[in-house]
Write an enzyme that holds these catalytic residues in place. Structure first.
Site, PDB file in Angstrom:
ATOM      1  N   SER A 164       8.957 -30.694  12.072  1.00 30.09           N
ATOM      2  CA  SER A 164       8.351 -31.663  12.968  1.00 30.09           C
ATOM      3  C   SER A 164       7.401 -31.042  13.979  1.00 30.09           C
ATOM      4  O   SER A 164       6.618 -31.753  14.599  1.00 30.09           O
ATOM      5  CB  SER A 164       9.442 -32.427  13.713  1.00 30.09           C
ATOM      6  OG  SER A 164      10.166 -31.531  14.556  1.00 30.09           O
TER       7      SER A 164
ATOM      8  N   SER B 240      12.278 -27.202  11.751  1.00 26.84           N
ATOM      9  CA  SER B 240      11.018 -27.651  12.340  1.00 26.84           C
ATOM     10  C   SER B 240      10.182 -26.608  13.078  1.00 26.84           C
ATOM     11  O   SER B 240       9.052 -26.895  13.462  1.00 26.84           O
ATOM     12  CB  SER B 240      11.274 -28.823  13.284  1.00 26.84           C
ATOM     13  OG  SER B 240      11.458 -29.982  12.526  1.00 26.84           O
TER      14      SER B 240
ATOM     15  N   LYS C 145       5.407 -28.458  22.829  1.00 26.03           N
ATOM     16  CA  LYS C 145       5.735 -29.567  21.929  1.00 26.03           C
ATOM     17  C   LYS C 145       6.102 -30.769  22.793  1.00 26.03           C
ATOM     18  O   LYS C 145       6.786 -30.608  23.814  1.00 26.03           O
ATOM     19  CB  LYS C 145       6.908 -29.161  21.024  1.00 26.03           C
ATOM     20  CG  LYS C 145       7.306 -30.221  20.004  1.00 26.03           C
ATOM     21  CD  LYS C 145       8.397 -29.725  19.056  1.00 26.03           C
ATOM     22  CE  LYS C 145       8.769 -30.772  18.019  1.00 26.03           C
ATOM     23  NZ  LYS C 145       9.814 -30.332  17.088  1.00 26.03           N
TER      24      LYS C 145
HETATM   25  N1  GLN Z   1      12.964 -32.134   8.486  1.00 19.08           N
HETATM   26  C1  GLN Z   1      14.247 -32.122   9.095  1.00 19.08           C
HETATM   27  C2  GLN Z   1      14.587 -33.508   9.579  1.00 19.08           C
HETATM   28  O1  GLN Z   1      13.766 -34.379   9.470  1.00 19.08           O
HETATM   29  C3  GLN Z   1      14.289 -31.129  10.224  1.00 19.08           C
HETATM   30  C4  GLN Z   1      13.543 -31.590  11.408  1.00 19.08           C
HETATM   31  C5  GLN Z   1      13.713 -30.676  12.586  1.00 19.08           C
HETATM   32  O2  GLN Z   1      14.051 -29.506  12.449  1.00 19.08           O
HETATM   33  N2  GLN Z   1      13.497 -31.232  13.774  1.00 19.08           N
HETATM   34  O3  GLN Z   1      15.646 -33.742  10.076  1.00 19.08           O
END
Ligand code: GLN
Length: 483
Positions: A150, A174, A75
């Protein structure tokens, strides 16, 4: 070859059925063929081929590890020395990291091949992978649907077989949410299990890196490489790392599975609920007992998270000031102009929204009402997990309220987007480990089942997931066009 699991690929490499150079070339060709997914931000073919040659030497001289020669992808939130590390942002679109994240070093030491850096929501903020400066990622199961976020690039790449496995990070879901929406296996470890050194911070008290793989056995192999104490990360926990693969074959007879009623109420798609019910039947056949439980504070997770995570991000992202690295605006007239225009032009809309919310929640006069209150709720949520896990071995539930939604469907409605993490966020607030495993399909789109365990019980979660994968086939399906 690209359909093989990590364990199978490793056997093939050891037996010299194919070389790492051949395997790496195959994955690089597939990445090239399937650019429509937009899963990668950066592909590193020269580096990958150079690493593959070294891996083939290790395989020849008997110093190979399980992951030696296997093509993986990171990632783009993990710093990679001399390779672009963008975090999905214009702010870092020109940033070549001066050092490797500990996780990246660990894969390098194991002899894994890095194919490149995977697309993601900007600074890991999002649930659909639509906030990336480098464009939306597409879901391999339906190109008009989101892959989740994400870590959407990671999930799409593993699902479409554009990498043998990938890393992800999970602040509020995410790893698990995109794994569910793309039909792969994702594991968010206990907070502190995997080093955060060199992993660009979003919300430091919640962020945790973990594996995104085809199945639980692969997740065990990858977690083995990623996990462990790191003195460079002050929140890394110094507890022994068990042999994850060795623990996969335990019987589930007598296993107590708790189903919180709060996970199965209004808001959960009825077809997803029906799919999960068949998974629970499967677990019953494996000898488990299903117990209804209640976790009354779960409903507070989203409001608490959307105070805590933005508060932490507003502090973490203050380092991007246009001075030391990252984006700098053209011709600043003075220092204030340099700061405001560099940040104004370098950050996207969602990131700015979070910084504004977080700065507000931390400001004098509001701190007690918002941040402190949210921290108290966080404690109550942790207590809910503690109480529940004292009476059951594992908690199960959905990962997402529905299957993957359409690209563009929720991007202008932040609240609807935030609600797609309703089943994952509480786990990060408590810091416990959780997995998403494929459990079926609704109208051709994958459904994930969530397994949640006690602190440092990744070995048990992997065992529970692996046993299910021995009697089901959901994790073996490949999206059409990527066979
Ligand atoms: N969707 C959540 C956020 O936008 C979690 C994102 C994540 O786990 N990085 O904060």
């Amino acid at each position: 070859m690209h359909n093989k699991t990590l364990a199978e690929l490793s056997l093939g490499l050891q037996a010299k059925t194919y070389s790492s150079v051949e395997l790496t070339q195959l994955f690089l060709d597939r990445i090239n063929q399937h650019q429509q997914l937009n899963a990668y931000i950066t592909v590193t073919p020269e580096l990958a081929m150079a690493q593959a040659k070294v891996a083939d030497q290790r395989l020849a001289n008997g110093t190979a590890d399980l992951l030696t020669g296997i093509p993986i992808a990171q990632k783009d939130i993990f710093c990679t020395q001399d390779v672009m590390t963008t975090c999905g942002s214009k702010m870092l679109a020109n940033f070549s990291a001066p050092y490797n994240a500990t996780v990246v070093d660990k894969f390098n030491q194991a002899g894994a091949i890095m194919l490149g850096k995977l697309n993601m929501d900007e600074f890991a903020m999002g649930s659909s992978n639509e906030t990336s400066y480098f464009g939306a990622v597409r879901n391999p199961w339906n190109l008009n649907s989101v892959p989740g976020g994400s870590s959407g690039g990671s999930a799409a790449a593993v699902s479409a077989r554009l990498a043998a496995c990938a890393t992800g990070t999970d602040t509020g879901g995410s790893i698990r949410q995109p794994a569910a929406l793309c039909g792969i296996t994702g594991l968010k470890p206990t907070y502190g299990r995997v080093s955060r050194y060199g992993m660009i911070a979003y919300a430091s008290s919640l962020d945790q890196g973990g594996p995104m793989t085809r199945n639980a056995e692969d997740a065990a192999i990858v977690l083995q490489t990623m996990a462990g104490f790191d003195e460079k990360d002050s929140t890394s926990v110094d507890v022994p790392v068990p042999d994850y693969r060795a623990g996969l074959n335990k019987s589930l007879a007598g296993l107590k599975i708790g189903l919180p009623k709060e996970f199965f109420g209004e808001g959960l798609d009825e077809n997803v609920a029906a799919t999960l019910a068949t998974a629970f039947d499967e677990y019953r056949r494996l000898g488990a007992e299903i117990i209804d439980i209640t976790m009354p504070n779960l409903k507070l997770a989203i409001p608490a998270y959307y105070v805590i995570a933005p508060a932490e991000c507003s502090a973490n992202l203050s380092r991007f000031d246009g001075v030391r690295y990252g984006y700098r605006c053209e011709n600043p007239v003075d220092l204030t102009d340099l700061y405001t225009r560099s940040r104004g032009e370098g950050f996207g809309k969602e990131v700015k929204r979070r910084i504004l919310m977080g700065t507000y929640a931390l400001s004098t006069g509001y701190y007690d009402a918002y941040y402190l209150k949210a921290q108290k709720i966080r404690r109550l949520i942790s207590e809910d997990f503690k109480t529940a896990l004292a009476s059951v071995d594992v908690i199960m539930g959905p990962v997402t309220p529905s299957t993957a939604f359409g690209i563009g469907e929720k991007i202008d409605d932040p609240i609807a987007m935030y609600l797609s993490d309703i089943y994952t966020i509480a786990i990060n607030l408590a810091g416990v480990p959780a997995m998403s495993i494929p459990a079926g399909f609704v109208a051709g789109m994958p459904v994930g089942l969530q397994l949640i365990g006690d602190y440092f019980s990744e070995d048990r979660l992997l065992n529970i997931a692996h046993q299910y994968q021995q009697v089901t086939d959901w994790h073996n399906f490949i999206p059409t066009g990527f066979e």
